[in-house]
Each structure stands twice: as structure tokens, then as C-alpha cells.
Design an enzyme around this catalytic site. Structure first.
Site, PDB file in Angstrom:
ATOM      1  N   ASP A  91       0.847  -1.191   0.000  1.00  0.00           N
ATOM      2  CA  ASP A  91       0.000   0.000   0.000  1.00  0.00           C
ATOM      3  C   ASP A  91       0.886   1.248   0.000  1.00  0.00           C
ATOM      4  OD1 ASP A  91      -3.225   0.522   1.026  1.00  0.00           O
ATOM      5  OD2 ASP A  91      -1.805   2.201   1.101  1.00  0.00           O
ATOM      6  N   ILE A  92       0.493   2.237  -0.769  1.00  0.00           N
ATOM      7  CA  ILE A  92       1.282   3.463  -0.902  1.00  0.00           C
ATOM      8  C   ILE A  92       1.239   4.303   0.375  1.00  0.00           C
ATOM      9  CG2 ILE A  92      -0.512   5.040  -1.799  1.00  0.00           C
ATOM     10  CD1 ILE A  92       1.488   5.785  -4.031  1.00  0.00           C
TER      11      ILE A  92
ATOM     12  N   ASN B 161     -12.926  -3.288   2.734  1.00  0.00           N
ATOM     13  CA  ASN B 161     -13.919  -2.232   2.895  1.00  0.00           C
ATOM     14  C   ASN B 161     -14.915  -2.291   1.750  1.00  0.00           C
ATOM     15  OD1 ASN B 161     -12.602  -1.137   5.188  1.00  0.00           O
ATOM     16  ND2 ASN B 161     -11.159  -0.058   3.866  1.00  0.00           N
TER      17      ASN B 161
ATOM     18  N   VAL C   1     -10.903   3.075  -3.401  1.00  0.00           N
ATOM     19  CA  VAL C   1     -10.602   2.546  -4.733  1.00  0.00           C
ATOM     20  C   VAL C   1     -11.637   1.472  -5.041  1.00  0.00           C
ATOM     21  CG1 VAL C   1      -8.923   1.399  -6.202  1.00  0.00           C
ATOM     22  CG2 VAL C   1      -8.132   3.027  -4.469  1.00  0.00           C
TER      23      VAL C   1
ATOM     24  N   HIS D 298     -10.519  -5.208  -3.061  1.00  0.00           N
ATOM     25  CA  HIS D 298      -9.174  -5.576  -2.588  1.00  0.00           C
ATOM     26  C   HIS D 298      -9.196  -5.961  -1.119  1.00  0.00           C
ATOM     27  CE1 HIS D 298      -9.871  -1.235  -2.233  1.00  0.00           C
ATOM     28  NE2 HIS D 298      -9.195  -1.299  -1.096  1.00  0.00           N
TER      29      HIS D 298
ATOM     30  N   HIS E  31      -7.032  -5.787   2.265  1.00  0.00           N
ATOM     31  CA  HIS E  31      -5.881  -5.215   2.963  1.00  0.00           C
ATOM     32  C   HIS E  31      -5.306  -6.322   3.845  1.00  0.00           C
ATOM     33  CE1 HIS E  31      -6.888  -0.823   2.385  1.00  0.00           C
ATOM     34  NE2 HIS E  31      -8.095  -1.328   2.211  1.00  0.00           N
TER      35      HIS E  31
HETATM   36  P1  5GP Z   1      -9.664   1.450   0.437  1.00  0.00           P
HETATM   37  O1  5GP Z   1      -9.657   2.783   1.155  1.00  0.00           O
HETATM   38  O2  5GP Z   1     -10.385   1.543  -0.882  1.00  0.00           O
HETATM   39  O3  5GP Z   1     -10.132   0.294   1.270  1.00  0.00           O
HETATM   40  O4  5GP Z   1      -8.152   1.136   0.134  1.00  0.00           O
HETATM   41  C1  5GP Z   1      -7.479   1.671  -0.946  1.00  0.00           C
HETATM   42  C2  5GP Z   1      -6.017   1.632  -0.626  1.00  0.00           C
HETATM   43  O5  5GP Z   1      -5.297   1.834  -1.814  1.00  0.00           O
HETATM   44  C3  5GP Z   1      -5.578   2.710   0.363  1.00  0.00           C
HETATM   45  O6  5GP Z   1      -5.033   2.101   1.527  1.00  0.00           O
HETATM   46  C4  5GP Z   1      -4.560   3.517  -0.424  1.00  0.00           C
HETATM   47  O7  5GP Z   1      -3.463   3.947   0.357  1.00  0.00           O
HETATM   48  C5  5GP Z   1      -4.142   2.544  -1.517  1.00  0.00           C
HETATM   49  N1  5GP Z   1      -3.720   3.202  -2.753  1.00  0.00           N
HETATM   50  C6  5GP Z   1      -4.378   4.189  -3.419  1.00  0.00           C
HETATM   51  N2  5GP Z   1      -3.721   4.528  -4.536  1.00  0.00           N
HETATM   52  C7  5GP Z   1      -2.618   3.714  -4.582  1.00  0.00           C
HETATM   53  C8  5GP Z   1      -1.539   3.602  -5.517  1.00  0.00           C
HETATM   54  O8  5GP Z   1      -1.454   4.293  -6.525  1.00  0.00           O
HETATM   55  N3  5GP Z   1      -0.585   2.669  -5.223  1.00  0.00           N
HETATM   56  C9  5GP Z   1      -0.655   1.870  -4.117  1.00  0.00           C
HETATM   57  N4  5GP Z   1       0.333   0.984  -3.928  1.00  0.00           N
HETATM   58  N5  5GP Z   1      -1.663   1.969  -3.220  1.00  0.00           N
HETATM   59  C10 5GP Z   1      -2.627   2.882  -3.450  1.00  0.00           C
END
Ligand code: 5GP
Length: 121
Positions: free
Chosen positions: A30-31, A87, A96, A100, A102
Site C-alpha cells: 500500500d502506498i 472495505n 478505490v 481488494h 488489505h
Molecule cells: P480502500 O480505502 O479503498 O479500502 O483502500 C485503498 C487503498 O489503496 C488505500 O489504503 C490507499 O493507500 C491505496 N492506494 C491508493 N492509490 C494507490 C496507488 O497508486 N498505489 C498503491 N500501492 N496503493 C494505493
């Protein structure tokens, strides 16, 4: 559903720290890590949210969990413990819209896994 940033990672259009790949799934760091280990495990096929899952995708979703299990074992935190989180939707914090898992590990993670913003207001 629309393309997301995760499609660009799958297609190598933007860089990511990829730790695992097979024909069905991809795992990368994760970024914006929320723990010492914070990986995202995604299906290569585009599925926006849990709500969009088809019955015949049960095996694919199970596969994401076996990838998580294997990564935990390989990275050595299977015994100390880890958390897998998916989520679904905006109120759960999904940002996103490409489904996915985590995978979080490397420190005591606490429970419940959220900040109660209503109490802070
Ligand atoms: P969500 O909030 O949808 O459950 O998780 C999305 C995750 O994607 C977040 O933890 C966010 O930091 C990660 N994320 C968003 N954009 C990128 C990206 O461009 N690269 C990577 N490696 N992670 C990303």
C-alpha cells in the site's frame, strides 16, 4: 465499471511494489501504509465492491485469502497475527472501487479498527 488506479498497476502503467502475482491475483505494498506491513491483494478481474460479486466468483475471493495466508507465512507473521480487511462502500472507507483485501501486520492492531468520528465531532 470504470478503470481504477489498480488496473494501471496490473498493466504496469504505473509503478507499484509488487510482492506476489499469479494468473488471478496481484499483491503489492500500500502506498500509504497503516502498519509496518500493509499489502493490498486484488483480483486481476475488475470487480468494484463486494456488492458486485457474482456467485461464480466465490472461488476467486477464496483465492485472495489463500494468497494472504501464504504471504503471512512467507513473511513470518502468520503466528504473531495479522488482519485482513475488505472495505465495502464509502461509509466503510472504500476509496478505490476495485475490490481488494488489505493485509496488515507488524504491530498490535487494536480493535475496533476505526476512529469514531461522531464522538470527536
Ligand atoms: P480502500 O480505502 O479503498 O479500502 O483502500 C485503498 C487503498 O489503496 C488505500 O489504503 C490507499 O493507500 C491505496 N492506494 C491508493 N492509490 C494507490 C496507488 O497508486 N498505489 C498503491 N500501492 N496503493 C494505493
Amino acid at each position: 465499471m470504470a478503470e481504477t488506479i489498480f488496473d494501471k498497476i496490473i498493466n504496469r502503467e504505473i509503478p507499484a511494489d509488487i510482492v506476489y502475482e499469479d494468473d488471478q491475483s496481484l499483491a503489492f505494498k500500500d502506498i500509504n501504509p497503516q502498519a509496518p506491513v500493509h499489502l493490498l491483494i486484488i483480483p486481476k478481474v475488475r470487480i468494484a465492491t463486494i456488492n458486485d460479486l457474482k456467485d461464480d466468483q466465490e472461488t476467486l475471493i477464496g483465492h485472495l485469502f489463500t494468497v494472504a495466508r501464504d504471504l503471512a507465512r512467507e513473511m513470518g507473521f502468520d503466528e504473531s497475527g495479522y488482519r485482513v480487511v475488505m472495505n465495502c462502500g464509502e461509509q466503510a472507507g472504500q476509496t478505490v472501487f476495485h475490490l481488494h483485501l488489505h493485509l496488515l501486520a507488524g504491530k498490535p492492531l487494536g480493535w475496533p479498527p476505526y476512529t469514531d468520528r461522531m464522538k470527536q465531532a
